[in-house]
Design a protein around this motif. Structure first.
Motif, mmCIF file in Angstrom:
data_model
loop_
_atom_site.group_PDB
_atom_site.id
_atom_site.type_symbol
_atom_site.label_atom_id
_atom_site.label_comp_id
_atom_site.label_asym_id
_atom_site.label_seq_id
_atom_site.Cartn_x
_atom_site.Cartn_y
_atom_site.Cartn_z
ATOM 1 N N THR A 25 29.451 46.073 101.163
ATOM 2 C CA THR A 25 27.713 46.603 100.056
ATOM 3 C C THR A 25 28.601 46.286 98.957
ATOM 4 O OG1 THR A 25 27.023 47.660 101.711
ATOM 5 C CG2 THR A 25 26.338 47.897 100.017
ATOM 6 N N GLN A 26 29.658 46.220 97.659
ATOM 7 C CA GLN A 26 29.972 46.287 96.820
ATOM 8 C C GLN A 26 29.343 45.242 96.392
ATOM 9 O OE1 GLN A 26 33.450 48.348 94.980
ATOM 10 N NE2 GLN A 26 31.476 50.164 94.552
ATOM 11 N N GLU A 41 23.419 48.938 96.916
ATOM 12 C CA GLU A 41 24.215 50.577 97.123
ATOM 13 C C GLU A 41 22.959 51.162 96.267
ATOM 14 O OE1 GLU A 41 28.508 51.015 96.044
ATOM 15 O OE2 GLU A 41 28.073 49.291 95.201
ATOM 16 N N SER A 42 22.563 50.668 95.661
ATOM 17 C CA SER A 42 21.490 51.422 94.870
ATOM 18 C C SER A 42 19.548 50.836 95.583
ATOM 19 C CB SER A 42 21.091 51.646 93.543
ATOM 20 O OG SER A 42 21.209 50.307 92.360
ATOM 21 N N GLY A 97 31.868 51.894 97.738
ATOM 22 C CA GLY A 97 30.399 52.003 98.165
ATOM 23 C C GLY A 97 30.617 52.628 100.010
ATOM 24 N N LEU A 146 24.634 56.320 103.423
ATOM 25 C CA LEU A 146 24.765 54.639 102.875
ATOM 26 C C LEU A 146 24.820 53.611 103.877
ATOM 27 C CD1 LEU A 146 23.771 52.788 100.424
ATOM 28 C CD2 LEU A 146 26.421 51.838 99.858
#
Length: 379
Positions: A90-91, A115-116, A192, A197
Motif C-alpha cells: 500500500t505504501q 493509507e489515508s 502500512g 487497514l
C-alpha cells in the motif's frame, strides 16, 4: 471474429496476490479463454507488461509463464500500455498510480487505494480530472457464497434485515517455530500494516453493496502478539493491530458486528462467514457455500443448562443451490473493468468507492484510539 491485444502494466506481480489472483488466475486465464468478449462480438486479449523492483524475480516469473515483456522502469512501461494495474504494498501505491494517471492511463488497483482517506480522495479526484477510467478490486462481492447471499437479499428472503455477524481470520504463526503465512510488514504500522487497514475496506464494500450505507463505526484494535519473527529469522516488534472487533450501524437500522483476526484458530466451515438474520429468515454465507433457515422451518430451542444438548442445530439449515456457474471472482471483476474501459460498460467500484473503504479503516483506528462510536460522513 476479430481479436486485438492491449497492453496492461502489472506492477507488484511478484507478490502473493498480484501473482496468483491477478496475473495467473485473471489476466493469463482471460487470454487462455480467448480474451474478453465485447458486446459487438469482438475479443480483446491482454499483453501483460510485468513491472517490479527486482529484475531477476521478474525474469523468473516471465520465464515460468512464457512471457517476455518485463521491466523495472515504470515510465517506460507506461508508454506501451492502455491500462495500469497496481498490486504493490500500500505504501508504494499512491506515487505509482499518480504517475499512471499523469500518463493518461486507465487505472485498476488493489485495495486499499491509499493509507489515508486524504490520499485516497486525492487519487479519485486526480483520475476524474484527467478523465481516465478507474477501478478498485472488490473481489469478495464475486465469491460464490456472497453471490448467493446477494441473491437472497434481492429476492426478499430475509424480510426486514436485523443484523449481520461476520467472523474472519485464522492463526498466523509467529515465525519462530513455524514460518508465518503472511509477510512481516503486515505487522508493522510504519510499513502500512494492520488488519484494520487490510480488512475494513473489504467490509465496507460488502456491507455497502449487500445491506446498505455504513453510518457509524465502533472498533477495538488489538496487537495480541507483540513480538514476531521476520523472513530472515530476526525477532521484531509488532506495532500494527493483528485483531479488530467492530460494530457498524447501517442505514435502515441494521447492525453489523464483524471480528477480524490473525490470532484466532478456526472453528467454522470457512475462513470467513457472515450470518444474516431477518424477520423472515436467516442465512450463513462463506466463501463458497450458503445455508438458510426460513422462519417456517425455525426450531424452538428451550434453554435448560441442566440437560445435555441433543439437538443438532446445523441439521436444521438448508443449503442454497449454485444455480449458476461461478468463475474466479478476481477474473470476473477484471473482465468487468476491461469492458468498462473498452466499451464504457458500467463499473461502480471506482476510486471513490475505494476512498470510502479507506475512510472506514481510518475511522475504525480512530474509534479504537478514542474509545468511542464515530459517525461516517459522506465523501
Amino acid at each position: 471474429m476479430s481479436v486485438r491485444t492491449i497492453g496492461v502494466v502489472m506492477n507488484g506481480v511478484t507478490g502473493r496476490m498480484g501473482y496468483r489472483q491477478h496475473l495467473v488466475r485473471s489476466v493469463l486465464a482471460i487470454n487462455e479463454q480467448g480474451g474478453v468478449t465485447l458486446s459487438d462480438g469482438s475479443r480483446v486479449k491482454l499483453n501483460p507488461i510485468l513491472v517490479g523492483r527486482s529484475e531477476s524475480k521478474l525474469a523468473d516469473l516471465a520465464a515460468k509463464h512464457g512471457l517476455t515483456d518485463y521491466t523495472t522502469d515504470l515510465d517506460a512501461a507506461l508508454e506501451r500500455c492502455e491500462i495500469y494495474f497496481d498490486a504493490q504494498v500500500t505504501q508504494a501505491r499512491v506515487k505509482s498510480v499518480l504517475r499512471a494517471i499523469e500518463a493518461g492511463k486507465h487505472i485498476y488497483a488493489e485495495k486499499p487505494t491509499a493509507e489515508s482517506v486524504e490520499e485516497a480522495v486525492a487519487l479519485a479526484q486526480a483520475a476524474e480530472a484527467r478523465g481516465v477510467k478507474n477501478g478498485v478490486v472488490q473481489d469478495k462481492l464475486f465469491l460464490p457464497g456472497l453471490l448467493k447471499l446477494k441473491r437472497l437479499v434481492d429476492g426478499g428472503f430475509f424480510g426486514r434485515i436485523l443484523s449481520v455477524r461476520g467472523e474472519f481470520g485464522y492463526w498466523v504463526f509467529e515465525g519462530d517455530w513455524q514460518q508465518a503465512q503472511r509477510p512481516s510488514w503486515n505487522y508493522r504500522a510504519a510499513d502500512g500494516g494492520g488488519i484494520i487497514l487490510d480488512m475494513f475496506p473489504h467490509w465496507h464494500y460488502v456491507l455497502e453493496n449487500l445491506f446498505g450505507k455504513v453510518e457509524s463505526v465502533y472498533a477495538k484494535a488489538m496487537t495480541h502478539i507483540p513480538t514476531r519473527v521476520d523472513e530472515r529469522g530476526v525477532p521484531y516488534e509488532a506495532t500494527a493491530d493483528d485483531a479488530a472487533y467492530g460494530i457498524f450501524e447501517l442505514e435502515g437500522g441494521i447492525v453489523a458486528q464483524i471480528n477480524s483476526s490473525w490470532t484466532v484458530r478456526v472453528n467454522r466451515d470457512e475462513l470467513v462467514e457472515f450470518q444474516v438474520d431477518g424477520t423472515h429468515g436467516s442465512a450463513v454465507a462463506g466463501l463458497r457455500n450458503c445455508r438458510i433457515q426460513h422462519r417456517g422451518a425455525t426450531p424452538k430451542p428451550v434453554w435448560n443448562p441442566d440437560l445435555p444438548v441433543t439437538a443438532r442445530f446445523r441439521d436444521d439449515w438448508q443449503e442454497v443451490p449454485d444455480n449458476a456457474e461461478f468463475d474466479n471472482g478476481f477474473k470476473i471483476q477484471w473482465e468487468m473493468f476491461l469492458r468498462h474501459v473498452l466499451e464504457d460498460a458500467p463499473f461502480p467500484y471506482d476510486f471513490a468507492a475505494g476512498a470510502r473503504g479507506v475512510q472506514l479503516a481510518e475511522l475504525g483506528l480512530r474509534s479504537s484510539a478514542e474509545g468511542r462510536r464515530i459517525a461516517v460522513e459522506g465523501l
